[in-house]
Design a protein around this motif. Structure first.
Motif: not given
Length: 275
Positions: A103-116, A131-135
């Motif tokens: 999920l993070d990789d797909a969002l990064s490719e679209a210049q998006l940052k997984l936040d929560r 994995a270090g994500y906010s939950v």
């Protein structure tokens, strides 16, 4: 708490992006087959379809959902700014560390940052926090029923984590939180129940977040940036002890006090730190 769908007062700030979803034979949206995207006050909401307990007819595999997300991100009008933060509404869907990374990789490719990650599954919450994500774990709807007795307020099952929370990571849970590891400066743990840190607390801890002044914060090494219990706020004393002991923070009529766990009682005195 964040709801998966906007309230009437949110309609002015929530605008759903154009969807190209295939209708079901009855003309409605098949929620088991489509990811939804919404723009919400500077964030992008990615809502994953629900996951059934059994193999539902027409339910997509994770690979198909991941490919659908990539296609949706590439085909949308890209109304977001670079590095827009994304909140993933996972609901009851079970996600492991590999799927979260994809999920993070797909969002990064679209210049998006997984936040929560918003999830009702404990396994997903543990995987995301590790994995270090906010939950954030919304309280299940059946636990929101208020009892006539105020002492009968139900909490969610405890959340157990074995990880170190890095700066920028936030954990929210509607029950007790038990963390085996450290809470680094810049990280936050927010719980409606107690917080037990089997390690060093150097970030922010907020217990009894829904107003429970009986909640406790415990740590093997108490060096918080800030501690909160219900509506009471305090910081650890600036003087560093020569030796650390397991300690507990709790509310007294005069404010928050920090004491050794072996000496723990609820005296009525001002905030201090026992030696």
């Amino acid at each position: 708490m964040v709801s998966d769908s906007p309230t009437p007062t949110e309609r002015d700030v929530v605008s759903e992006l154009t969807e190209t979803s295939e209708p079901t034979p009855s003309g409605g949206l098949n929620l088991h087959r489509h990811i939804r995207l919404k723009s919400d006050g500077g964030h992008l909401i990615v809502q994953l379809p629900p996951q059934s307990d059994s193999d539902a007819a027409g339910e997509l595999t994770w690979l198909e959902l991941w490919q659908q997300l990539k296609h949706r991100l590439q085909a949308s009008d890209r109304s977001w700014q670079p590095n827009t933060r994304v909140r993933v509404m996972a609901g009851d869907r079970l996600l492991d560390s590999r799927q979260l990374q994809e999920l993070d990789d797909a969002l990064s490719e679209a210049q998006l940052k997984l936040d929560r990650i918003f999830t009702r599954r404990r396994q997903t919450a543990v995987a995301a926090a590790t994995a270090g994500y906010s939950v954030e774990q919304p309280l299940p709807q059946d636990l929101l029923q208020q009892d006539d007795e105020p002492t009968a307020t139900a909490l969610a099952e405890p959340l157990y984590l074995q990880t170190t929370l890095r700066s920028g990571t936030e954990i929210r849970h509607p029950g007790n939180v038990v963390l085996v590891g450290d809470v680094n400066p810049g990280a936050e743990v927010i719980a409606e129940g107690d917080i037990l840190i089997w390690g060093r607390l150097r970030g922010v801890a907020h217990a009894g977040a829904a107003g429970n002044r009986q909640a406790l914060i415990m740590a093997l090494q108490m060096e918080p940036t800030q501690i909160r219990i219900a509506d009471s706020v305090a910081r650890a004393p600036s003087d560093k002890p020569s030796q650390y002991y397991p300690e507990v923070a709790y509310v007294t009529p005069q404010g928050i006090r920090i004491s050794r766990t072996t000496d723990f009682v609820r005296p009525t005195s001002t905030i201090s730190k026992s030696n």
